[in-house]
Scaffold this motif. Structure first.
Motif, mmCIF file in Angstrom:
data_model
loop_
_atom_site.group_PDB
_atom_site.id
_atom_site.type_symbol
_atom_site.label_atom_id
_atom_site.label_comp_id
_atom_site.label_asym_id
_atom_site.label_seq_id
_atom_site.Cartn_x
_atom_site.Cartn_y
_atom_site.Cartn_z
ATOM 1 N N PRO A 189 0.923 -1.207 0.010
ATOM 2 C CA PRO A 189 -0.040 0.004 -0.015
ATOM 3 C C PRO A 189 0.771 1.282 0.056
ATOM 4 O O PRO A 189 0.372 2.373 -0.619
ATOM 5 C CB PRO A 189 -0.722 0.025 1.363
ATOM 6 C CG PRO A 189 -0.835 -1.375 1.323
ATOM 7 C CD PRO A 189 0.466 -2.268 1.099
ATOM 8 N N SER A 190 2.114 1.187 0.652
ATOM 9 C CA SER A 190 2.710 2.458 0.749
ATOM 10 C C SER A 190 3.421 2.692 -0.670
ATOM 11 O O SER A 190 3.464 3.919 -1.096
ATOM 12 C CB SER A 190 4.090 2.119 1.729
ATOM 13 O OG SER A 190 5.051 3.108 1.678
ATOM 14 N N ARG A 191 3.655 1.736 -1.455
ATOM 15 C CA ARG A 191 4.163 1.926 -2.790
ATOM 16 C C ARG A 191 3.005 2.382 -3.706
ATOM 17 O O ARG A 191 3.254 3.216 -4.710
ATOM 18 C CB ARG A 191 4.782 0.683 -3.213
ATOM 19 C CG ARG A 191 6.312 0.177 -2.767
ATOM 20 C CD ARG A 191 6.511 -1.124 -3.184
ATOM 21 N NE ARG A 191 7.908 -1.455 -2.846
ATOM 22 C CZ ARG A 191 8.432 -1.305 -1.701
ATOM 23 N NH1 ARG A 191 7.834 -1.284 -0.660
ATOM 24 N NH2 ARG A 191 9.983 -1.433 -1.903
ATOM 25 N N ALA A 192 1.898 1.802 -3.470
ATOM 26 C CA ALA A 192 0.540 2.311 -4.230
ATOM 27 C C ALA A 192 0.412 3.939 -3.945
ATOM 28 O O ALA A 192 0.157 4.480 -5.074
ATOM 29 C CB ALA A 192 -0.813 1.458 -3.626
ATOM 30 N N GLY A 193 0.444 4.261 -2.805
ATOM 31 C CA GLY A 193 0.259 5.709 -2.457
ATOM 32 C C GLY A 193 1.498 6.608 -3.151
ATOM 33 O O GLY A 193 1.237 7.577 -4.019
ATOM 34 N N LEU A 194 2.598 6.056 -3.179
ATOM 35 C CA LEU A 194 3.765 6.564 -3.842
ATOM 36 C C LEU A 194 3.648 6.834 -5.410
ATOM 37 O O LEU A 194 3.880 7.837 -5.773
ATOM 38 C CB LEU A 194 5.086 5.721 -3.344
ATOM 39 C CG LEU A 194 6.260 6.006 -4.366
ATOM 40 C CD1 LEU A 194 6.864 7.343 -4.139
ATOM 41 C CD2 LEU A 194 7.431 4.745 -4.247
ATOM 42 N N LEU A 195 3.270 5.544 -5.932
ATOM 43 C CA LEU A 195 3.242 5.775 -7.676
ATOM 44 C C LEU A 195 2.272 6.424 -8.040
ATOM 45 O O LEU A 195 2.273 7.034 -9.016
ATOM 46 C CB LEU A 195 3.188 4.229 -7.785
ATOM 47 C CG LEU A 195 4.388 3.658 -7.899
ATOM 48 C CD1 LEU A 195 4.158 1.907 -7.843
ATOM 49 C CD2 LEU A 195 5.562 3.881 -8.798
ATOM 50 N N THR A 196 0.952 6.559 -7.351
ATOM 51 C CA THR A 196 -0.243 7.570 -7.821
ATOM 52 C C THR A 196 -0.281 8.896 -7.304
ATOM 53 O O THR A 196 -0.926 9.543 -7.787
ATOM 54 C CB THR A 196 -1.532 6.627 -7.437
ATOM 55 O OG1 THR A 196 -1.487 6.644 -6.276
ATOM 56 C CG2 THR A 196 -1.359 5.100 -8.122
ATOM 57 N N GLY A 197 0.509 9.074 -6.283
ATOM 58 C CA GLY A 197 0.370 10.371 -5.559
ATOM 59 C C GLY A 197 -1.092 10.410 -4.964
ATOM 60 O O GLY A 197 -1.229 11.719 -4.487
ATOM 61 N N MET A 198 -1.774 9.388 -4.586
ATOM 62 C CA MET A 198 -2.855 9.390 -3.827
ATOM 63 C C MET A 198 -3.040 8.518 -2.792
ATOM 64 O O MET A 198 -2.393 7.682 -2.786
ATOM 65 C CB MET A 198 -4.213 8.808 -4.998
ATOM 66 C CG MET A 198 -4.182 9.852 -6.293
ATOM 67 S SD MET A 198 -4.969 8.831 -7.347
ATOM 68 C CE MET A 198 -6.688 8.507 -6.660
ATOM 69 N N TYR A 199 -4.000 8.968 -1.811
ATOM 70 C CA TYR A 199 -3.933 8.001 -0.724
ATOM 71 C C TYR A 199 -4.533 6.622 -1.138
ATOM 72 O O TYR A 199 -5.603 6.756 -2.039
ATOM 73 C CB TYR A 199 -5.118 8.533 0.371
ATOM 74 C CG TYR A 199 -4.423 9.623 1.133
ATOM 75 C CD1 TYR A 199 -3.982 9.235 2.219
ATOM 76 C CD2 TYR A 199 -4.986 10.993 1.137
ATOM 77 C CE1 TYR A 199 -3.222 10.206 2.981
ATOM 78 C CE2 TYR A 199 -4.499 11.985 2.001
ATOM 79 C CZ TYR A 199 -3.528 11.582 3.010
ATOM 80 O OH TYR A 199 -3.183 12.681 3.702
#
Length: 470
Positions: free
Chosen positions: A80-90
């Motif tokens: 999940p941390s990487r998902a937020g990083l890559l998209t710039g979204m919560y």
């Protein structure tokens, strides 16, 4: 000189001038390098004050960087941390709750290889491509095992790494590859090749190759280390360099030394090619260190990976950008991995206002001092019933099995003095603002079995103020 010769000479001069302008124009657009470690302890770097964990290259890099003293990730676990990083979204906004994929999930919702970063969401690489950037991810992907989640379908031009979340640092045997196909090393799409050497060293070589191949036009390199995630496997020569430590701590220090050397190799490659002055480089980590699994040390912060105490969500961060920021300095307002996408996009010449659904801000004017106020009024975290909100210097933590807790992080970064009973009005206010944010989120696409929430609370209590040997 004849007329034809003069005309020919003039064409050569104009052509040469045009080429020079073009090259100079290309040089003005910076390269972007993200060095991303995995499960490192907050304290476990030389530049963080730990002399037992030698990191000479990152220490030197820190002396040329802006250090973000209160830098947060969007989740306390890797995926999940990487998902937020890559998209710039919560990531909770698109249903990527704070659970790794694939994991041990409940019967409801997506399971197995159906789980991943939802198709249709843009990544950093997607946004940088129209601005003329070539992008590569090296190392750990962890955004879904199915082909439709593959990096080459998420904006990246090149991929060398593995789709899963953790694997051996040494070549896999046939049984390992058969039992966990997502751990196989993959080049591009579907070309699997096991390296013959220690994985962290191989990643450094691959990163330098990508930099050399793209030295003449802008590039984005996402070097996603699996170091220092378990399994704890180190080279004998690195272990021999570590003094005064034993057991897991010694292995962790040796693995960190290898990762530091890899970072140094990349930084030196940029310098050798004359690219370092016009390259934006960020070093950070994906979440707090797992003290129980690897003996990671998050001192002086409380908590560990997988909980919302500072030690689970606050990580080191260094930013070096000679063309846009001054050298050694620090920045003390809360910032987030949400901010990396708009920062990279702005540095690349784009307008962050066009980033669809972005929850971050362009940090460059804040780090340069152009903007004096806080980048964020509030930051949020959520995993099922657990949640947290940071507003100004106040932080509220909500739990499923006890009353909410309140801390002033500026005065008490270790979260030792619960102020909830002294400031009930602040508790009510922050509790309500956290819930209002949750009302804007999607339902989780998958969740862990409920029993794991109980284990998470037990783990938090056990390691809340536990620090391994330094």
């Amino acid at each position: 000189m004849g007329t034809k010769n003069r005309v020919h000479l003039w064409v050569l001069i104009v052509t040469a001038f045009s080429c020079t302008v073009t090259v100079q124009g290309q040089q003005k657009k910076p390269n972007i390098v993200l060095l991303f470690s995995d499960d490192a302890g907050y304290y476990d770097f030389g530049f963080q004050g730990n002399s037992g964990f030698p990191t000479p290259y990152l220490d030197a890099f820190a002396n040329e960087s802006v250090e973000l003293d209160q830098f947060y990730v969007t989740a306390a676990v890797c995926g999940p941390s990487r998902a937020g990083l890559l998209t710039g979204m919560y990531q909770q906004r698109f249903g990527y709750e704070e659970n790794n994929v694939p994991g041990i999930m409940s019967a409801s919702g997506l399971t197995g290889d159906e789980m991943g970063l939802p198709v249709g969401l843009n990544t950093i690489a997607d946004y940088l491509k129209p601005l003329g950037y070539r992008s590569m991810v090296i190392g750990k992907w962890h955004m879904g095992n199915a082909d439709r989640f593959h990096p080459l379908d998420r904006g990246f031009d090149e991929f060398y790494g593995f789709r899963g979340g953790a694997r051996s640092f040494w070549p896999l045997d046939e049984d390992q590859k058969a039992s966990r196909p997502e751990d196989r090393m993959e080049r591009g799409f579907g070309e699997f090749e096991e390296p013959e050497r220690y994985l962290t060293d191989v990643f450094a070589d691959e990163a330098c190759r990508f930099i050399r191949d793209n030295k003449d036009h802008p590039f984005f390199l996402y070097l996603s280390f699996n170091a220092v995630h378990t399994p704890l496997e180190a080279k004998e020569e690195d272990l021999a360099m570590i003094e005064g430590l034993s057991g897991k701590r010694k292995k962790m220090a040796a693995m960190t030394l290898a990762m530091d050397r890899a970072c140094g190799q990349v930084l030196n490659q940029l310098k050798e090619l004359g690219l370092d002055e016009n390259t934006l480089v960020v070093f950070t980590n994906d979440n707090g260190g797992p003290t129980d699994a690897s003996a990671a040390n998050n001192y002086p912060l409380s908590g560990t990976k997988a909980n919302h105490l500072e030690g689970g969500i606050r990580v080191p961060c260094l930013v070096r950008y000679p063309a846009g920021l001054s050298g050694r300095s620090s920045y003390s307002f809360p910032t987030s991995t949400l901010d990396l996408l708009p920062t990279f996009y702005a540095a690349a010449g784009g307008d962050p206002k066009v980033l669809e659904g972005s929850d971050g801000v362009n940090l460059l004017p804040y780090l340069s001092g152009e903007i004096a106020e806080r980048p964020h009024d509030k930051l949020f975290w959520k995993k099922e019933n657990r949640g947290a909100i940071r507003k100004g210097d106040w932080k509220l933590l909500r739990f499923p099995d006890r009353p909410a807790e309140l801390y002033n992080i500026r005065q008490d970064e270790r979260e030792e003095k619960n102020l909830a009973y002294d400031h009930p009005d602040m508790v009510r206010k922050l509790y309500k603002e956290l819930f209002e944010w949750e009302l804007s989120l999607e339902r989780p696409l998958w969740q862990l079995k409920r029993e794991y929430e109980g284990k998470a609370m037990e783990r938090m209590d056990r390691y809340r103020t536990h620090y391994p040997e330094k």
